[in-house]
Design a protein around this motif. Structure first.
Motif, PDB file in Angstrom:
ATOM      1  N   ARG A 160      17.370 -33.928 -25.005  1.00 21.09           N
ATOM      2  CA  ARG A 160      18.267 -32.742 -23.917  1.00 21.09           C
ATOM      3  C   ARG A 160      17.933 -32.927 -22.481  1.00 21.09           C
ATOM      4  NH1 ARG A 160      23.448 -32.251 -24.955  1.00 21.09           N
ATOM      5  NH2 ARG A 160      23.134 -30.233 -23.531  1.00 21.09           N
ATOM      6  N   ASP A 202      18.678 -25.509 -24.207  1.00 18.47           N
ATOM      7  CA  ASP A 202      18.716 -26.124 -22.827  1.00 18.47           C
ATOM      8  C   ASP A 202      18.138 -24.633 -22.499  1.00 18.47           C
ATOM      9  OD1 ASP A 202      19.945 -28.289 -24.001  1.00 18.47           O
ATOM     10  OD2 ASP A 202      22.140 -27.967 -23.577  1.00 18.47           O
ATOM     11  N   SER A 206      30.184 -27.380 -34.332  1.00 21.12           N
ATOM     12  CA  SER A 206      30.187 -28.383 -34.084  1.00 21.12           C
ATOM     13  C   SER A 206      28.750 -27.812 -32.791  1.00 21.12           C
ATOM     14  CB  SER A 206      29.588 -29.839 -33.171  1.00 21.12           C
ATOM     15  OG  SER A 206      30.950 -29.780 -31.749  1.00 21.12           O
ATOM     16  N   PHE A 207      27.755 -28.400 -32.931  1.00 20.26           N
ATOM     17  CA  PHE A 207      26.536 -27.671 -31.355  1.00 20.26           C
ATOM     18  C   PHE A 207      26.930 -28.192 -30.155  1.00 20.26           C
ATOM     19  CE2 PHE A 207      25.183 -27.835 -36.238  1.00 20.26           C
ATOM     20  CZ  PHE A 207      25.079 -25.904 -36.611  1.00 20.26           C
ATOM     21  N   LYS A 208      26.066 -27.266 -29.649  1.00 17.16           N
ATOM     22  CA  LYS A 208      26.091 -28.204 -27.925  1.00 17.16           C
ATOM     23  C   LYS A 208      24.970 -29.023 -27.452  1.00 17.16           C
ATOM     24  CE  LYS A 208      27.163 -25.541 -24.096  1.00 17.16           C
ATOM     25  NZ  LYS A 208      27.648 -24.942 -23.189  1.00 17.16           N
ATOM     26  N   ASP A 209      23.778 -28.177 -28.012  1.00 17.50           N
ATOM     27  CA  ASP A 209      22.618 -28.310 -27.655  1.00 17.50           C
ATOM     28  C   ASP A 209      21.228 -29.061 -28.771  1.00 17.50           C
ATOM     29  OD1 ASP A 209      21.779 -25.855 -29.435  1.00 17.50           O
ATOM     30  OD2 ASP A 209      20.840 -24.983 -27.773  1.00 17.50           O
ATOM     31  N   GLU A 234      23.115 -23.791 -30.439  1.00 14.85           N
ATOM     32  CA  GLU A 234      24.216 -22.879 -29.343  1.00 14.85           C
ATOM     33  C   GLU A 234      24.944 -24.022 -30.008  1.00 14.85           C
ATOM     34  OE1 GLU A 234      25.595 -21.600 -25.180  1.00 14.85           O
ATOM     35  OE2 GLU A 234      24.226 -22.766 -25.198  1.00 14.85           O
ATOM     36  N   LEU A 235      26.475 -22.887 -30.647  1.00 14.68           N
ATOM     37  CA  LEU A 235      28.092 -23.781 -30.956  1.00 14.68           C
ATOM     38  C   LEU A 235      28.055 -24.219 -29.769  1.00 14.68           C
ATOM     39  CD1 LEU A 235      28.847 -21.294 -33.695  1.00 14.68           C
ATOM     40  CD2 LEU A 235      27.515 -23.155 -33.662  1.00 14.68           C
ATOM     41  N   SER A 236      29.180 -24.953 -30.344  1.00 11.47           N
ATOM     42  CA  SER A 236      30.094 -25.365 -29.305  1.00 11.47           C
ATOM     43  C   SER A 236      31.396 -25.073 -28.779  1.00 11.47           C
ATOM     44  CB  SER A 236      30.365 -27.309 -29.336  1.00 11.47           C
ATOM     45  OG  SER A 236      31.791 -27.052 -30.722  1.00 11.47           O
ATOM     46  N   GLN A 237      32.339 -25.274 -27.537  1.00 13.95           N
ATOM     47  CA  GLN A 237      33.299 -24.732 -27.304  1.00 13.95           C
ATOM     48  C   GLN A 237      34.110 -24.174 -28.799  1.00 13.95           C
ATOM     49  OE1 GLN A 237      35.310 -25.593 -24.063  1.00 13.95           O
ATOM     50  NE2 GLN A 237      36.719 -23.556 -24.077  1.00 13.95           N
ATOM     51  N   SER A 238      34.558 -25.031 -29.721  1.00 12.13           N
ATOM     52  CA  SER A 238      35.074 -25.585 -30.859  1.00 12.13           C
ATOM     53  C   SER A 238      34.638 -24.613 -31.692  1.00 12.13           C
ATOM     54  CB  SER A 238      35.232 -26.474 -30.516  1.00 12.13           C
ATOM     55  OG  SER A 238      34.319 -27.767 -31.129  1.00 12.13           O
ATOM     56  N   GLN A 239      33.118 -24.290 -31.405  1.00 14.47           N
ATOM     57  CA  GLN A 239      32.668 -23.592 -32.814  1.00 14.47           C
ATOM     58  C   GLN A 239      32.383 -24.734 -34.316  1.00 14.47           C
ATOM     59  OE1 GLN A 239      31.684 -19.898 -31.831  1.00 14.47           O
ATOM     60  NE2 GLN A 239      32.488 -20.631 -30.177  1.00 14.47           N
TER      61      GLN A 239
END
Length: 683
Positions: free
Chosen positions: A325, A518, A309-312, A302-307
């Motif tokens: 995590r 997650d 980096s990664f969120k998970d 899953e990508l982070s909000q900024s697209q």
């Protein structure tokens, strides 16, 4: 000598014989076009009412009612019920052919006929309550002749504002109360607001209005399944009103939906569907929402909000492993059994009994939808079992040991269990899926503390998860209000229920679970495979890319095809079996060497599952299709046996020679077999 008196069952048999003769005569008259269509339609309605009344009488008969002993009583009673069901099916089909198209286009159509239609609809619903006494039936029949009013239809409250975008849409505001005229399979329901405006609204914006009286709810519950003719007439009236300005709209689709009858409605009229059964909500999400609710989607990073980096997905710089995590909810549970589940009636063949599971907060699905198939014993048709004791590896599809990881902060988070059957209709060969009820296990108590690990007995509710207080078909006849405590306890034990056990997990499995996304719900026995895939994903995306902003295609056949296994569980079982054979031959030192384990895993994957995915001998995956499942199983086991033989011969695991062996055919090469498209698959 006075004539011998006939028993109740014999009298019903004579009635069925008479009805069958009248139906045969009506069919012949229709085929020969004898008389008017209106007259034939009236005769069809009268026969429907007579058949349903006879069916109610038959279902109430018991062996004790007979004047003399009757041999094979239950079998003879079932045969008569089957005859009546077949007669009703013929009449329902004939009624659709003869029914007038609507008030504005049907020649000679009068309000009297509309009243007859409503009378028929009310009559057909009265057999939903088999245990009412005769006085209740008389009361229903008296009320059935009243013309329908706006208050008789089910009212729904609007949950959120909806602005119509196309002609035919009904714009509504939050809090508005709508009268639902017609429910359609595509999720766009025909509704009327308080000002008389009509149009279609998405059903996800609606919920049942709690202001409706309980008595009205009960009546309307029956009306949903039987008042199709009335709704079709309303639908035609609406399309005529709007036709003048309809140059381009979706009204052709709406018109088709209004005039078609759903297979569920036909089976319900036949008596093949117990009360409380509905079209499967979770299966509809799986079919209509693409990959959104599939495990293959949730296993992707899953990508982070900024697209950027990664969120998970993160790496531990000290060990080179995926960083663990922790999420708000991580539980392990076991499906134990289902008891007193009503069975579909005659006219359908059940292909699969199963439970679809997901995280749910009362309003929306928060995870992927995982399916576990139940085992079934014909000697105990109302009991479903899970996780049977078997030799070897238990197939993932039958394994009731599951886990849930979810990071939702909702106070109402829980696990939704939807009991379902996939069926095929004997007369037409039409396939479908029904929900046999649903149960919900909230994972926290009133003080927001996690539930303790123990076995929970959950009540199975009828309807859909968005409907409240819809009872399932009673398993036994209702007792009198003065029934004793023992009878009440016995009655409660015969209500549909699901047994689920929350359990603890060992430290090794807990560590592997912490490496996963997650949000994910899947089988516990596959955690080690999912964790290995997660490690390969981190290596490729976080270490091997030139920069974190690089989004070029990545050559990785494992990453590009592994998610498919979560949607085709027989291939996941094949990988699990092949990997187990390899692990057995590893030493302890090799098992502790992560780089060696990853290298061996890729070899095994490429020479087993990857080969299956591109083998012409493997039929396409199709849910609940026994011939296809058997062919796939034979092809998988034959290839695995061949691979084991090659492994023992060469002494190496994951032999690449399988791709050039003339004994094993392979599909033509496609570049997409090797490419992992990060931008396309990342969530």
């Amino acid at each position: 000598m006075p004539p011998k008196r006939k028993g109740p069952l014999q009298l019903v048999q004579r009635e069925v014989d008479g009805i069958k003769k009248q139906v045969d005569s009506l069919v012949k008259d229709v085929q020969r076009q004898v008389g008017s269509t209106e007259e034939a339609f009236r005769r069809c309605q009268e026969l429907q009412m007579s058949s349903e009344k006879t069916l109610r009488t038959l279902r109430k008969l018991t062996k004790a009612d007979e004047l003399a002993p009757v041999g094979n009583y239950d079998q003879r009673k079932q045969e008569e019920e089957t005859r009546l069901q077949n007669i009703l099916e013929r009449l329902n089909i004939l009624s659709l052919e003869l029914s007038p198209p609507g008030p504005s286009t049907a020649a000679g159509y009068t309000p009297k006929e509309e009243s007859d239609n409503d009378d028929d609809g009310k009559e057909s619903n009265s057999d939903d309550d088999d245990d009412d006494d005769d006085s209740d039936e008389d009361e229903d029949e008296k009320q059935a002749v009243k013309p329908p009013s706006q208050s008789d239809s089910r009212n729904y409250k609007v949950l959120s504002d909806f602005q119509g975008e196309e002609e035919g849409d009904l714009s509504v505001q939050r809090g508005d109360v709508l009268r639902i005229i017609r429910k359609t399979a595509d999720g766009w329901w025909l509704a009327q607001d308080s000002e008389g405006n009509r149009g279609v609204v998405p059903k996800t914006y609606l919920k049942i209005d709690s202001g409706v009286d309980d008595d009205d709810d009960d009546d309307d519950e029956n009306e949903e399944e039987s008042s199709e003719e009335e709704e079709e007439q309303d639908g035609e009236e609406l399309t005529d009103d709007k036709q003048s300005g309809a140059s381009h709209s979706n009204w052709s689709t709406v018109r088709k939906a209004l005039t078609e009858i759903d297979a569920t409605d036909v089976l319900s009229a036949m008596g093949a569907i117990p009360s409380g059964f509905r079209p499967s909500t979770l299966n509809k999400l799986l079919v209509e929402e693409g990959l959104t609710y599939r495990g293959s989607h949730h296993i992707q990073p899953e990508l982070s909000q900024s697209q950027l980096s990664f969120k998970d997905l993160f790496l531990d710089p000290d060990t080179g492993r995926v960083r663990a995590r922790q999420v708000r909810t991580c539980v392990s549970f076991t499906l134990w059994s289902c008891k007193m589940i009503p069975t579909p009636g005659v006219g359908v063949q059940v292909l699969s009994r199963h439970i679809r599971i997901c995280a749910f907060d009362g309003t929306q699905v928060l995870s992927n939808i995982h399916t576990v198939r139940a085992t079934y014993n014909p000697k105990s048709p109302k009991t479903w079992s899970f996780s049977p004791r078997m030799t070897g590896i238990l197939p993932t599809l039958l394994d009731g040991d599951c886990f849930l990881r979810c990071n939702s902060a909702s106070p109402d988070l829980g696990i939704l269990f939807e009991l379902g059957v996939t069926f095929i209709r004997n007369s037409t060969g039409e396939r479908g899926e029904l929900s046999c009820g649903w149960a919900f296990l909230k994972l926290t108590d009133d003080t927001r503390n996690p539930l303790p690990n123990r076995t929970y007995e959950l009540q199975v509710n009828g309807g859909t998860p968005y409907e409240k207080d819809v009872a399932m078909e009673a398993s036994v006849t209702r007792g009198s209000p003065a029934a004793g405590v023992f009878q009440q306890i016995l009655q409660a034990r015969r209500q549909p229920r699901l047994m689920v056990k929350l359990k603890s997990i060992n430290s090794r499995t807990r560590t592997q679970l912490s490496l996963l996304p997650d949000t994910l719900l899947h089988c516990l026995s596959c955690v080690h495979l999912l964790a290995l895939h997660r490690q390969l994903l981190a290596d490729t995306l976080l270490m091997d890319r030139p920069t974190m902003q690089n989004a070029d295609l990545i050559c990785s056949p494992v990453l590009s095809t592994f998610p498919v296994l979560l949607d085709q569980l027989d291939l996941l079982d094949a990988l699990r079996g092949a990997w187990l054979e390899t692990e057995i031959n590893m030493s302890r030192a090799q098992k502790r060497d992560l780089s060696f384990v990853k290298q061996e895993f890729v070899k095994v994957y490429m020479s087993s599952v990857y080969f299956f995915l591109h083998s012409p001998s493997l039929p396409g995956h199709r849910w609940a299709d026994p011939p296809s499942e058997e062919q796939r199983a034979r092809a998988i086991y034959a290839t695995l046996d061949s691979l084991k033989h090659q492994q023992h011969t060469t002494g190496q695991s994951g032999c690449p020679e399988v791709f050039v062996d003339p004994m094993h055919r392979h599909n033509a090469f496609d570049i997409t077999e090797l490419t992992f498209d990060l931008l396309h698959v990342a969530r």
